[in-house]
Write a protein that holds these residues in place. Structure first.
Motif, PDB file in Angstrom:
ATOM      1  N   PHE A 112      -8.229  -4.329  -3.558  1.00 55.12           N
ATOM      2  CA  PHE A 112      -8.756  -4.334  -2.196  1.00 55.12           C
ATOM      3  C   PHE A 112      -7.754  -3.741  -1.208  1.00 55.12           C
ATOM      4  O   PHE A 112      -8.131  -3.320  -0.114  1.00 55.12           O
ATOM      5  N   ILE A 113      -6.463  -3.680  -1.585  1.00 52.00           N
ATOM      6  CA  ILE A 113      -5.468  -3.054  -0.707  1.00 52.00           C
ATOM      7  C   ILE A 113      -5.479  -1.539  -0.876  1.00 52.00           C
ATOM      8  O   ILE A 113      -5.381  -0.783   0.102  1.00 52.00           O
ATOM      9  N   HIS A 114      -5.621  -1.072  -2.083  1.00 53.07           N
ATOM     10  CA  HIS A 114      -5.526   0.368  -2.350  1.00 53.07           C
ATOM     11  C   HIS A 114      -6.871   1.075  -2.232  1.00 53.07           C
ATOM     12  O   HIS A 114      -6.919   2.307  -2.289  1.00 53.07           O
ATOM     13  N   TYR A 115      -7.931   0.352  -2.059  1.00 51.05           N
ATOM     14  CA  TYR A 115      -9.263   0.953  -2.014  1.00 51.05           C
ATOM     15  C   TYR A 115      -9.434   1.823  -0.770  1.00 51.05           C
ATOM     16  O   TYR A 115      -9.239   1.373   0.361  1.00 51.05           O
ATOM     17  N   ARG A 116      -9.786   3.080  -0.973  1.00 54.55           N
ATOM     18  CA  ARG A 116     -10.105   4.031   0.091  1.00 54.55           C
ATOM     19  C   ARG A 116      -9.112   3.998   1.260  1.00 54.55           C
ATOM     20  O   ARG A 116      -9.453   3.799   2.406  1.00 54.55           O
ATOM     21  N   ASP A 117      -7.875   4.181   0.968  1.00 52.49           N
ATOM     22  CA  ASP A 117      -6.850   4.271   2.008  1.00 52.49           C
ATOM     23  C   ASP A 117      -6.756   2.973   2.831  1.00 52.49           C
ATOM     24  O   ASP A 117      -6.692   2.992   4.056  1.00 52.49           O
ATOM     25  N   ASN A 118      -6.764   1.849   2.125  1.00 55.25           N
ATOM     26  CA  ASN A 118      -6.625   0.526   2.762  1.00 55.25           C
ATOM     27  C   ASN A 118      -7.805   0.222   3.692  1.00 55.25           C
ATOM     28  O   ASN A 118      -7.658  -0.458   4.712  1.00 55.25           O
ATOM     29  N   LEU A 119      -8.984   0.687   3.328  1.00 47.49           N
ATOM     30  CA  LEU A 119     -10.158   0.568   4.192  1.00 47.49           C
ATOM     31  C   LEU A 119     -10.598  -0.880   4.383  1.00 47.49           C
ATOM     32  O   LEU A 119     -10.989  -1.282   5.482  1.00 47.49           O
ATOM     33  N   PHE A 129       0.818  -1.203   0.000  1.00 45.60           N
ATOM     34  CA  PHE A 129       0.000   0.000   0.000  1.00 45.60           C
ATOM     35  C   PHE A 129       0.858   1.263   0.000  1.00 45.60           C
ATOM     36  O   PHE A 129       0.608   2.194  -0.783  1.00 45.60           O
ATOM     37  N   SER A 130       1.841   1.307   0.889  1.00 47.41           N
ATOM     38  CA  SER A 130       2.639   2.532   1.020  1.00 47.41           C
ATOM     39  C   SER A 130       3.519   2.769  -0.196  1.00 47.41           C
ATOM     40  O   SER A 130       3.781   3.924  -0.571  1.00 47.41           O
ATOM     41  N   MET A 131       3.983   1.692  -0.869  1.00 53.23           N
ATOM     42  CA  MET A 131       4.812   1.844  -2.062  1.00 53.23           C
ATOM     43  C   MET A 131       3.965   2.035  -3.326  1.00 53.23           C
ATOM     44  O   MET A 131       4.512   2.278  -4.405  1.00 53.23           O
ATOM     45  N   ASN A 132       2.640   1.883  -3.157  1.00 52.66           N
ATOM     46  CA  ASN A 132       1.706   2.091  -4.267  1.00 52.66           C
ATOM     47  C   ASN A 132       2.031   1.181  -5.454  1.00 52.66           C
ATOM     48  O   ASN A 132       2.056   1.617  -6.619  1.00 52.66           O
ATOM     49  N   ILE A 133       2.320  -0.083  -5.138  1.00 49.36           N
ATOM     50  CA  ILE A 133       2.645  -1.062  -6.173  1.00 49.36           C
ATOM     51  C   ILE A 133       1.516  -2.089  -6.247  1.00 49.36           C
ATOM     52  O   ILE A 133       0.607  -2.090  -5.429  1.00 49.36           O
ATOM     53  N   ALA A 134       1.616  -2.976  -7.252  1.00 45.96           N
ATOM     54  CA  ALA A 134       0.608  -4.023  -7.463  1.00 45.96           C
ATOM     55  C   ALA A 134      -0.789  -3.411  -7.468  1.00 45.96           C
ATOM     56  O   ALA A 134      -1.658  -3.803  -6.691  1.00 45.96           O
ATOM     57  N   ARG A 135      -0.992  -2.476  -8.363  1.00 48.66           N
ATOM     58  CA  ARG A 135      -2.268  -1.771  -8.404  1.00 48.66           C
ATOM     59  C   ARG A 135      -3.443  -2.706  -8.711  1.00 48.66           C
ATOM     60  O   ARG A 135      -4.596  -2.354  -8.449  1.00 48.66           O
ATOM     61  N   TRP A 136      -3.139  -3.874  -9.233  1.00 47.47           N
ATOM     62  CA  TRP A 136      -4.203  -4.832  -9.519  1.00 47.47           C
ATOM     63  C   TRP A 136      -4.813  -5.402  -8.239  1.00 47.47           C
ATOM     64  O   TRP A 136      -5.912  -5.962  -8.272  1.00 47.47           O
ATOM     65  N   LEU A 137      -4.110  -5.230  -7.093  1.00 47.94           N
ATOM     66  CA  LEU A 137      -4.676  -5.632  -5.805  1.00 47.94           C
ATOM     67  C   LEU A 137      -5.547  -4.484  -5.297  1.00 47.94           C
ATOM     68  O   LEU A 137      -5.195  -3.770  -4.371  1.00 47.94           O
TER      69      LEU A 137
END
Length: 382
Positions: free
Chosen positions: A352-359, A342-350
């Motif tokens: 559910f990790i990047h959705y709404r600030d890892n909500l 999440f913090s490195m903003n990688i694997a954007r295909w995941l």
């Protein structure tokens, strides 16, 4: 759906799951076992007639009538030396009737019983004759004993486990057809709901008394101990005095479970600080290296507690409470991986990790944790 609704839904689901888990723990804390209790002399005689005396002709032992020796036991102390050894002390007595037991009555220098599961602990003493009293046509002989009994205990339900500590007794002249029977007259009551044969003020440490009872367990051996025509080789009724004890859950909860719950809560709190929002980062001081450092510290807390627990059951399989520690190991690894991605903003295909600030990871933390624990618990209790 708004963030507040996400958190509301997470709280409701978590509460329902906690109630269900509490119900499972209540089921685990109940003791149910099928047993054949000897509650009276009539019941004992009927059992022996059906399960032993009627089989003597089948086994070819027609020349040895069954001699019954009334035997009683009183336990004064009980302590678990380790996961498989129990140290006991108390009194065992036997009644010998004139004209019936003359040939098998032990002399003053002899002990009238054998505890076949006794092991040498190094500090126990041999049974000592405490009294020899004559009442009418019988002689009552009592011995004080200290013994360490080795038994295969099951700990997979720890800390919701019950234990049945049994004292298996043979007559000292076990080559003959001598059956020990409970001395029911020596106790006020041997009803199924009564605890008898134990000191009322006995100190059991982390255990509570649940019940006591006598029963027979038929024994079969693949040896005759070098004794010609050994009568006890097949289905011989061996007298057992059984003590059912239940572990005090509160002690194990405070020592072992509470630290794991605190670690889980701290990990959840650390996960809440994960954000890419500059205001929240400034407010919480979040950074990836700090999060990994916190997880490392929590890992050592879990590991040390796990080692302390494992030392108690070194010879046993995985006990129920260990699954909490194993789950926390997995959670710590997943939390580090989630935060790094999440913090490195990688694997954007995941997504559910990047959705709404890892909500999703935050709101799913407790529902997922409780669900896994419920699945594990259901698998354990079957």
């Amino acid at each position: 759906m708004s963030e507040k609704k996400w958190w509301f839904f997470s709280g409701i689901v978590s509460a329902v799951l906690m109630i269900f888990l509490a119900h499972q723990w209540t089921r685990m804390n109940m003791y149910e076992v099928e047993r054949t209790e000897l509650i009276s002399e009539a019941v004992t005689n009927a059992y022996l007639q059906k399960n032993w005396e009627n089989k003597l002709k089948e086994f070819g032992y027609t020349g040895q009538p069954t001699l019954k020796v009334k035997t009683g036991i009183f336990i004064q102390s009980l302590k678990f030396a380790n996961s498989s050894d129990v140290a006991l002390s108390g009194y065992i007595w036997q009644r010998y009737q004139d004209g019936i037991h003359d040939a098998i009555k032990p002399a003053p220098s002899e002990t009238g019983f054998v505890l076949p599961e006794q092991v040498n602990s190094g500090d126990t003493i041999a049974p000592q004759e405490a009294y020899r009293v004559r009442v009418n046509d019988e002689e009552i002989i009592g011995w004080y004993f200290e013994a360490t009994i080795r038994q295969p205990f099951e700990y997979k339900l720890y800390p919701f486990d019950h234990k049945t500590v049994w004292v298996r007794m043979w007559h000292y002249d076990f080559a003959k057809n001598i059956v020990l029977v409970p001395d029911f007259d020596a106790y006020q009551s041997t009803a199924p709901d009564r605890i008898f044969g134990m000191e009322k003020s006995i100190v059991l440490g982390t255990w509570n008394r649940e019940n006591t009872y006598f029963d027979y367990k038929p024994s079969s051996y693949d040896t005759d101990f070098g004794i010609a025509d050994y009568i006890g080789q097949k289905d011989f009724p061996e007298l057992h005095y059984n003590i059912i004890i239940k572990r005090k859950f509160e002690n194990a909860f405070i020592i072992y479970l509470l630290p794991v719950l605190l670690v889980a809560t701290l990990l959840f709190a650390a996960l809440l600080t994960v954000s890419r929002n500059p205001d929240l980062i400034s407010k919480h001081g979040f950074n990836t290296s700090g999060f990994i450092g916190a997880c490392s510290a929590l890992f050592f807390v879990v590991m040390l507690a796990h080692i302390q627990l494992r030392e108690q059951f070194s010879g046993s399989g995985i006990v129920y409470m260990e699954y909490f520690y194993i789950l926390m190991y997995i959670y710590l690894v997943i939390a580090v991986m989630n935060t790094y991605i999440f913090s490195m903003n990688i694997a954007r295909w995941l997504a559910f990790i990047h959705y709404r600030d890892n909500l999703i990871a935050k709101v799913a933390y407790w529902p997922l944790t409780l669900t896994i624990i419920i699945i594990i618990t259901e698998a354990i209790i079957g």
